[in-house]
Motif scaffolding. Structure first.
Motif, mmCIF file in Angstrom:
data_model
loop_
_atom_site.group_PDB
_atom_site.id
_atom_site.type_symbol
_atom_site.label_atom_id
_atom_site.label_comp_id
_atom_site.label_asym_id
_atom_site.label_seq_id
_atom_site.Cartn_x
_atom_site.Cartn_y
_atom_site.Cartn_z
ATOM 1 N N LEU B 23 0.878 -1.167 0.000
ATOM 2 C CA LEU B 23 0.000 0.000 0.000
ATOM 3 C C LEU B 23 0.915 1.216 0.000
ATOM 4 O O LEU B 23 2.091 1.099 0.325
ATOM 5 N N ALA B 247 -8.037 5.770 5.913
ATOM 6 C CA ALA B 247 -7.016 5.328 4.959
ATOM 7 C C ALA B 247 -7.300 3.911 4.486
ATOM 8 O O ALA B 247 -7.169 3.609 3.299
ATOM 9 N N GLY B 250 -10.089 4.088 2.109
ATOM 10 C CA GLY B 250 -9.882 4.992 0.984
ATOM 11 C C GLY B 250 -10.780 6.205 1.002
ATOM 12 O O GLY B 250 -11.272 6.657 -0.032
ATOM 13 N N GLU B 252 -11.195 10.170 1.572
ATOM 14 C CA GLU B 252 -10.425 11.410 1.691
ATOM 15 C C GLU B 252 -11.287 12.440 2.403
ATOM 16 O O GLU B 252 -12.386 12.758 1.963
ATOM 17 N N ARG B 458 -9.879 -5.116 4.766
ATOM 18 C CA ARG B 458 -8.736 -4.309 4.358
ATOM 19 C C ARG B 458 -8.016 -3.909 5.642
ATOM 20 O O ARG B 458 -8.647 -3.710 6.676
ATOM 21 N N TYR B 460 -4.780 -1.520 7.610
ATOM 22 C CA TYR B 460 -3.918 -0.351 7.522
ATOM 23 C C TYR B 460 -3.361 -0.048 8.904
ATOM 24 O O TYR B 460 -3.933 -0.455 9.915
#
Lengths: 285, 557
Positions: B23, B247, B250, B252, B458, B460
């Motif tokens: 990533l 994050a 995804g 923003e 996912r 992170y």
């Protein structure tokens, strides 16, 4: 001074010591930018403690305050200097014995510190006395005072006053030398195990002792020629109050020293002030 | 072109790699578990990565194995690497990395306590987090253990403290101590006034927040509980959680939201540093400055209330932005408070640093060398005072920090005094940043709407610079609108063990509280008590059994 008058002064000191402590707490709080407790707070504290149960009762607490009170009596009587010093030291011994007898590791460390402190601070004070006694040629407090009134301040007495002022904070158990209690290190150290009436007696004894040290400096070391009777009493009271004020201000302006730093400080004081006082007094100046 | 750190890492492990997930700025490498010691050695000693934390995950529902992840950071390159080792449930063992990295001591014991993966060869395999009466074989972070599981009452189990060396006495600092009112016990071994050793027991009131988040809460509830991890620097956890989720999914967030989060983070740092400076003075018996530092901190608390509605626990964050903007009309007032606090801080610190007694009590006390910082993984002001130049705000920029001008304060005194100085200068830097934010705060919405479900599984990791150091969060998104695994590593987790390295020969009892205090330990309250028989005056210590019974009776409503 008669026994009756000395007795009255002693009782007055015992009764008024918590009030003076309350005023000093208020003063310290003002320096801290706090409101502070009311000036009679120390009485309330003592009253509350007397009403609580006692789980670590000891005769040493009674002895402690008795020693300090007797020392006050002798000072008021203008009696023998040696018994005064003896009683003051005996009170410290009571405190140390109490802390050691409780067997708490924090108390033991605190007791050890108290011993180390008085081993070094006591000579500082004793030397100041000695320099006065050499000049007056007597160990009687009244002779010291008379001599001071007649001959005024000399070089040796300046050094003696300096030594007394420097020994004051430690003798009063105040910062930067409150090592035996050191709340933030030893959680109260010597007094950690004390509670209820025992703690009340120790606390009362401690505030009386603070008053006594201030009274001693004001009465013996800062003479006020010409004052007798009522005016002597009033002047001494004012001087005592100012000295307490000073001690509290110093307390608020310094952090606690480590034991090695404190001992080093007093070793220097001993050489710079106390021995000088004796040296000058033997020279007669 | 120079080889990037990512290529270097991949090159080192190319023979062993089972799977790679790359990533931006992050790398997850799956390695065989037999290779754990060698891989750790390569990362820590050859590539000079900074050890961050280890995480255990019960991934049996996903692929049938437990996972142990060791995290490393390359601070110069804004790069983080996770080494993932799969551990089969029928043989839950993995080689311990603590012999290589002493800083992994707690983390590995925690993985063992919670997931049940035994670190083989760990030098100190005592329990860390679980209570002493917690039954063997029940691992709370395994998925089959319900979040509200209560073990049956047991007695007769006790934590085994280390024996003091011969001739030394044990002196308990805590769990209830006048200047460390937190549920942690430092056990000092003393000879006279000298400290000759120490032991520790903490986690008396572990609240299981990670388990709650995985089993009960939803994505947008967690920011609020994350904020309650700490009573002083809670907002940094909330921001770190949100930015990690954002994050991973995804998302923003709008620029104004980044600025507002940053503003609150810096406001929190100012309040935390002033609080610490006050406490440090208090520990040294310097109550006047203690009171004054807290007096000048009060306007900052007022400011927090003005901006967020609360003095503490700001409640500003949701996944996707912030709930409030800073209204135009109060900004002038805020700037005034910033100016006032800056002037007062400078004046007070001048007083403090001109005090010879304060200097004498803190200079060359509690030495922690740069090498020891690396070994223990110490963070934040503790590391920066030892000349280790790490700061997440600059090294791994997040939120609005890339747009701000600030200096990272690094000193090389390695002692308590330097730690105090770092905090003083950082307070001033923070106030400057707050001023800049108020002047440059862009207009616009502070929140993005999230319409779809966050994509599950996912993962992170990211970090924020809290007042005490790097606050690190790892998240694996999950189903049912909540994370599958959320790991929080607060900076004190690394800083507190570093205290034991600071007790060098020559340390005295008087130095101990300020040395412990110098890392600004943030823990969260309870322990034993004594019963006195009124009639006889005899005192009697409660046995653990009796104490449990009383607690249980009291706990029943």
């Amino acid at each position: 001074m008669s026994y009756l008058q000395a007795g009255i002064i002693t009782i007055l000191c015992i009764l008024i010591a918590p009030l003076l402590d309350g005023i000093m707490r208020k003063w310290r709080a003002r320096i801290h930018s706090r409101m502070g407790p009311p000036i009679h707070q120390t009485y309330l504290d003592l009253l509350k403690l007397f009403g609580k149960e006692d789980i670590s009762r000891s005769i040493l607490a009674v002895l402690y305050i008795a020693c300090v009170a007797s020392a006050t009596f002798i000072l008021a009587l203008q009696g023998d200097l040696l018994s005064f010093v003896y009683l003051l030291t005996a009170s410290s011994v009571c405190l140390v014995l109490y802390s050691l007898s409780m067997g708490n590791p924090f108390g033991v460390v605190g007791g050890g510190r108290e011993v180390m402190m008085f081993v070094i601070v006591e000579p500082v004070m004793a030397a100041a006395f000695l320099s006065c006694a050499i000049k007056a040629g007597s160990f009687n407090i009244s002779h010291l005072i008379t001599w001071g009134n007649v001959y005024g301040v000399q070089i040796s007495s300046l050094f003696a006053i300096l030594a007394m002022f420097l020994a004051m904070q430690a003798q009063m158990g105040k910062l930067p030398f409150d090592l035996a209690e050191a709340e933030t290190e030893l959680i109260g150290g010597v007094l950690l195990e004390a509670s209820g009436p025992t703690l009340a007696l120790f606390k009362w004894g401690l505030v009386l002792r603070q008053l006594l040290i201030a009274y001693l400096i004001a009465f013996v070391f800062i003479p006020w020629p010409g004052a007798t009777g009522a005016s002597l009493f009033i002047f001494t009271a004012i001087k005592t109050f100012i000295i307490l004020f000073l001690a509290t201000t110093v307390e608020a302006l310094f952090p606690r020293l480590r034991i090695d730093q404190a001992l080093g400080f007093y070793a220097r004081v001993l050489i710079a002030a106390s021995f000088m006082a004796i040296a000058f007094s033997t020279l007669g100046v | 072109m120079a080889i990037t750190i990512e290529q270097q890492v991949l090159e080192k492990f190319k023979d062993k790699t089972e799977n790679v997930k790359s990533l931006p700025g992050r790398l997850f490498i799956d390695l065989p578990r037999e290779y754990v010691k060698e891989a750790t050695r390569i990362m820590f000693e050859e590539l000079k990565a900074r050890y961050t934390i280890s995480v255990g995950t019960d991934a049996r529902p996903l692929h049938g194995n437990f996972e142990v992840l060791h995290f490393f950071a390359f601070d110069k390159d804004n790069f983080r690497v996770a080494l993932r080792f799969k551990v089969p449930p029928d043989d839950p063992k993995i080689d311990s990395i603590t012999p290589i990295i002493p800083g992994a001591n707690w983390a590995e014991r925690e993985v063992r306590d919670f997931i049940g993966v035994e670190p083989v060869g760990h030098p100190d395999p005592r329990r860390l987090v679980l209570p002493d009466d917690w039954p063997e074989g029940v691992y709370p972070l395994r998925k089959e253990v319900p979040y509200n599981y209560q073990p049956p009452p047991t007695t007769g189990c006790e934590f085994k403290f280390k024996e003091p060396p011969p001739g030394a006495t044990a002196l308990p600092i805590g769990p209830f101590f006048p200047v460390l009112e937190e549920p942690i016990q430092f056990r000092l071994f003393i000879e006279g006034e000298n400290v000759v050793g120490a032991d520790h027991r903490g986690f008396y009131v572990h609240r299981g927040i990670e388990k709650l988040a995985e089993s009960q809460l939803t994505y947008n509830q967690i920011p609020f509980i994350a904020e309650r991890i700490c009573g002083i620097c809670g907002f940094t956890h909330s921001v770190c959680y949100c930015q990690t989720v954002e994050a991973a999914a995804g998302i923003e967030i709008p620029l104004p939201a980044k600025y507002i989060r940053t503003y609150c983070l810096e406001m929190e740092r100012v309040h935390s540093h002033l609080l610490w400076l006050g406490l440090a003075c208090h520990i040294l018996g310097f109550d006047t400055l203690f009171m004054q530092f807290w007096r000048i901190r009060e306007p900052i608390m007022w400011m927090a209330e003005r901006v967020t509605g609360n003095r503490k626990n700001y409640g500003m964050n949701l996944v996707g932005g912030t709930r409030r903007n800073i209204p135009e009309e109060i900004r002038e007032e805020l700037l005034r408070v910033i100016d006032q606090t800056e002037a007062e801080t400078l004046e007070l610190c001048k007083t403090l640093l001109n005090d010879s007694a304060f200097i004498a009590r803190t200079k060359e006390v509690g030495i922690l060398t740069p090498e020891e910082v690396r070994l223990t993984g110490a963070l934040g002001p503790t590391a920066r005072a030892s000349g280790v130049d790490i700061d997440v705000r600059r090294d791994h920029p997040y939120q609005a920090y890339p747009y701000l001008n600030f200096e990272v304060i690094v000193l090389d005194g390695c002692d308590v005094l330097s730690r105090a100085l770092v905090r003083v200068y950082e307070t001033i830097e923070s106030l400057k940043m707050m001023r800049q934010i108020l002047k440059e705060l862009p207009e616009g919405p502070t929140m993005v709407k999230i319409e779809e479900e966050l994509p599950p599984y996912r993962e992170y990791m990211s970090a924020t610079e809290s007042p005490r150091g790097e606050d690190f969060h790892y998240i694996m998104l999950g189903e049912n609108n909540r994370p599958y695994r959320w790991k929080v590593r607060a900076p004190s987790y690394m800083n507190i063990p570093s205290v034991f390295w600071m007790f060098k020969p020559g340390t005295t009892i008087a130095d101990a509280p300020i040395t412990i205090g110098s890392v600004d330990p943030c823990i969260s309250c309870t322990e034993r008590f004594e019963i006195i028989d009124r009639s006889t005056g005899e005192s009697q210590f409660l046995s653990q059994k009796e104490m449990y019974e009383i607690s249980r009776k009291g706990g029943r409503r």
